[in-house]
Scaffold this motif. Structure first.
Motif, short mmCIF file in Angstrom:
data_model
loop_
_atom_site.label_atom_id
_atom_site.label_comp_id
_atom_site.label_asym_id
_atom_site.label_seq_id
_atom_site.Cartn_x
_atom_site.Cartn_y
_atom_site.Cartn_z
N ASP A 159 65.13 43.49 58.55
CA ASP A 159 64.97 44.07 57.63
C ASP A 159 64.44 43.60 57.00
N SER A 161 62.01 42.75 53.49
CA SER A 161 62.11 42.84 51.83
C SER A 161 60.79 42.34 50.82
N THR A 224 65.64 49.75 45.62
CA THR A 224 67.45 49.12 46.09
C THR A 224 67.09 47.32 46.11
N ARG A 226 68.83 43.97 46.13
CA ARG A 226 69.77 43.49 46.93
C ARG A 226 70.79 41.89 46.39
N PRO A 230 71.24 38.59 52.57
CA PRO A 230 71.96 39.31 53.62
C PRO A 230 72.94 38.70 54.99
#
Length: 296
Positions: A159, A161, A224, A226, A230
């Protein structure tokens, strides 16, 4: 004299905040923290938190070597991660008047297609999209930092970011007791994120300082934001079924089950057998019943 305001200072200021988050979330499972040194020119990220598949026994150097290989060859189906989170920090800068941006395509698309207000302030973070040299100018990166992040996002279990602060140099970093992850705009890098490997200058734009309407530029494409920190998906659907089967058949094992050793057949994938597995779970198990009929 205060420390120079830069990406490194923001990263260090929030390192402990991220560690507290993952320690609270994953205390029963554990994780490792990875901070690349010279390896960053190959892997692209500033900070990583990961739990490795038990079949991979990495030292720090071996981990980064594995990462470099997977970023270079993104078609490999295997992964060393049960879950992994990687972050790259970028500073946020204020764009005084959007209508005065020199890049016409960016300006017109943000205002026309994305609804940014022409005369208002917007904010952006500059992305590293050029293959820079390193090792005192004797070597060149195989990918730009941004492209490396895009390729890293294709690795199974990863993941990835960008983190950009919701504060500017003029306001400074919040005092340590008040720092929280919501001080950061976290924008995932996913398979559809443009690699922007044309050698031009590119940015991640926001309509306001709090990350509204994030957009990859200079060929604008929606990104996007967040909003919440997470939460790892600790078990895949396949491994959930393997766990349910192990419970149903009474195959007791160690606390940490090697799910790959539990065979799943076509019979296990039938609706009736799945419901048998489901209803055999202990009543204390928290699992959602999506309106399935009770076959007991």
């Amino acid at each position: 004299m205060s420390a120079k305001f830069n990406e490194g200072l923001v990263e260090r200021s929030y390192h402990a905040v991220w560690e507290r988050h993952f320690s609270t979330l994953l205390s029963a499972n554990g994780f490792e923290t990875f901070v690349p040194g010279v390896e960053e020119v190959h892997v692209g990220f500033d900070l990583g938190f990961a739990r490795n598949n038990s079949s991979y026994k990495f030292t720090g150097d071996q981990f980064f070597e594995w990462m470099k290989n997977r970023i270079a060859g993104t078609t490999s189906p295997d992964s060393a991660f049960l879950y992994a989170y990687f972050y790259q920090y970028k500073l946020t800068e204020k764009v005084g008047n959007l209508s005065k941006i020199k890049d016409k395509e960016t300006r017109d698309t943000l205002i026309g297609a994305f609804g940014y207000v022409a005369g208002a302030n917007s904010f952006r973070a500059k992305l590293d999209t050029r293959r820079n040299v390193y090792a005192k100018g004797t070597k060149i990166r195989p990918f730009s930092q941004h492209e490396a992040l895009c390729r890293l996002a294709r690795v199974k279990g990863a993941d990835v970011s960008y983190c950009t602060p919701r504060f500017l140099e003029s306001t400074g970093i919040p005092p340590e007791p008040k720092r929280k992850l919501t001080d950061l705009n976290v924008v995932p890098v996913i398979n559809g994120t443009p690699e922007l490997n044309d050698g031009k200058v590119h940015y991640l734009y926001y309509e306001n300082l709090f990350g509204k309407n994030p957009t990859w530029c200079s060929a604008p494409l929606h990104a996007t934001l967040r909003n919440d920190p997470p939460v790892p998906r600790l078990i895949s659907p396949l491994n959930l079924l393997r766990m349910m089967k192990a419970n149903f058949t009474g195959e007791d094992g160690p606390v940490e089950i090697d799910y790959s050793e539990i065979e799943i057949t076509d019979v296990d994938l039938s609706k009736d057998r799945f419901l048998e597995y489901l209803h055999a779970l202990p009543t204390c198990t928290r699992i959602v019943n999506f309106g399935l009929p009770d076959v007991r």
